[in-house]
Write a protein that holds these residues in place. Structure first.
Motif, PDB file in Angstrom:
ATOM      1  N   VAL A 134     -74.239   2.359  25.766  1.00 51.02           N
ATOM      2  CA  VAL A 134     -73.947   0.945  26.022  1.00 51.02           C
ATOM      3  C   VAL A 134     -75.198   0.226  26.523  1.00 51.02           C
ATOM      4  O   VAL A 134     -75.551  -0.863  26.050  1.00 51.02           O
ATOM      5  CB  VAL A 134     -72.801   0.809  27.053  1.00 51.02           C
ATOM      6  N   GLU A 137     -77.986   0.053  23.712  1.00 51.63           N
ATOM      7  CA  GLU A 137     -77.692  -0.925  22.660  1.00 51.63           C
ATOM      8  C   GLU A 137     -77.897  -2.348  23.177  1.00 51.63           C
ATOM      9  O   GLU A 137     -78.413  -3.205  22.453  1.00 51.63           O
ATOM     10  CB  GLU A 137     -76.263  -0.751  22.159  1.00 51.63           C
ATOM     11  N   ASP A 203     -68.658  -3.458  21.316  1.00 55.65           N
ATOM     12  CA  ASP A 203     -68.970  -2.190  21.990  1.00 55.65           C
ATOM     13  C   ASP A 203     -68.737  -2.301  23.496  1.00 55.65           C
ATOM     14  O   ASP A 203     -68.202  -1.378  24.126  1.00 55.65           O
ATOM     15  CB  ASP A 203     -70.424  -1.794  21.725  1.00 55.65           C
TER      16      ASP A 203
END
Length: 211
Positions: A134, A137, A203
């Motif tokens: 996480v 990204e 996400d």
């Protein structure tokens, strides 16, 4: 042989051992509770920081959608102007500033993207408690913002304000073609960044982080 002398244990020894054990247990338990509290606080800080990042990304998407539409329109206007120049029987000269009111009625129009929430999250958000994927990204998309859209916009500004020579009249076609390439590339990067932002939001929400 004489039997070994048995030394009687003092009556307080058993109680002392129990009390010592309880003290050790209390200290260890205290450490465990403190670590748990710190972990809970770190996770709360990380999620609050990333919630602000989600809000920042949503704001950036709104801003990008507006400027991308404008930059696409600028590229289209330049294309129309180039078609007029191609249809002219004589060379057309001028300056990019002389054309700006027609092709760029709102100026260059900066993307105006923010990265404050992400910078603050990196510095104070305890992000090490979040899943690595996480955080990685999110960092990748913000790097794309800085090294793509914002960098291309600055290059266009540098082109249009390169120096006094840009005020000298010359054949318009080359400078308009180059400017069109810049705005087309900028708008393309903006649309791509919007898609990357939206994917990142998915996400983050799957990871339980929302604005």
């Amino acid at each position: 042989m004489t039997s070994p002398i048995s030394i009687p244990k003092p009556p307080w020894l058993g109680r002392a051992l129990i009390e010592a054990g309880l003290i050790v247990f209390a200290v260890v338990l205290g450490f465990i509770v403190n670590e748990w509290r710190e972990d809970v606080a770190d996770r709360r800080a990380a999620r609050e920081a990333m919630s602000r990042v989600v809000a920042e990304i949503e704001s950036n998407i709104t801003q990008l959608e507006r400027v991308a539409t404008y930059h696409e329109a600028v590229a289209a206007r330049i294309g129309d102007r180039l078609a007029e120049i191609d249809a002219s029987e004589t060379p057309v000269t001028g300056t990019i500033f002389g054309e700006s009111a027609r092709i760029m009625p709102q100026g260059i129009n900066a993307p105006g993207l923010s990265r404050f929430a992400w910078t603050h999250a990196q510095q104070h958000g305890r992000l090490d408690v979040l899943p690595y994927e996480v955080v990685a990204e999110t960092a990748r998309v913000y790097d794309m913002q800085a090294n793509g859209v914002e960098s291309t916009w600055r290059q266009i500004v540098d082109l249009l304000f390169a120096g006094p020579e840009v005020m000298e009249e010359a054949d318009l076609r080359p400078v308009l073609q180059f400017t069109a390439i810049g705005f087309t590339e900028l708008a393309s990067q903006e649309r791509y960044l919007i898609a990357q932002y939206r994917s990142l939001l998915e996400d983050l929400r799957e990871a339980g982080i929302d604005g």
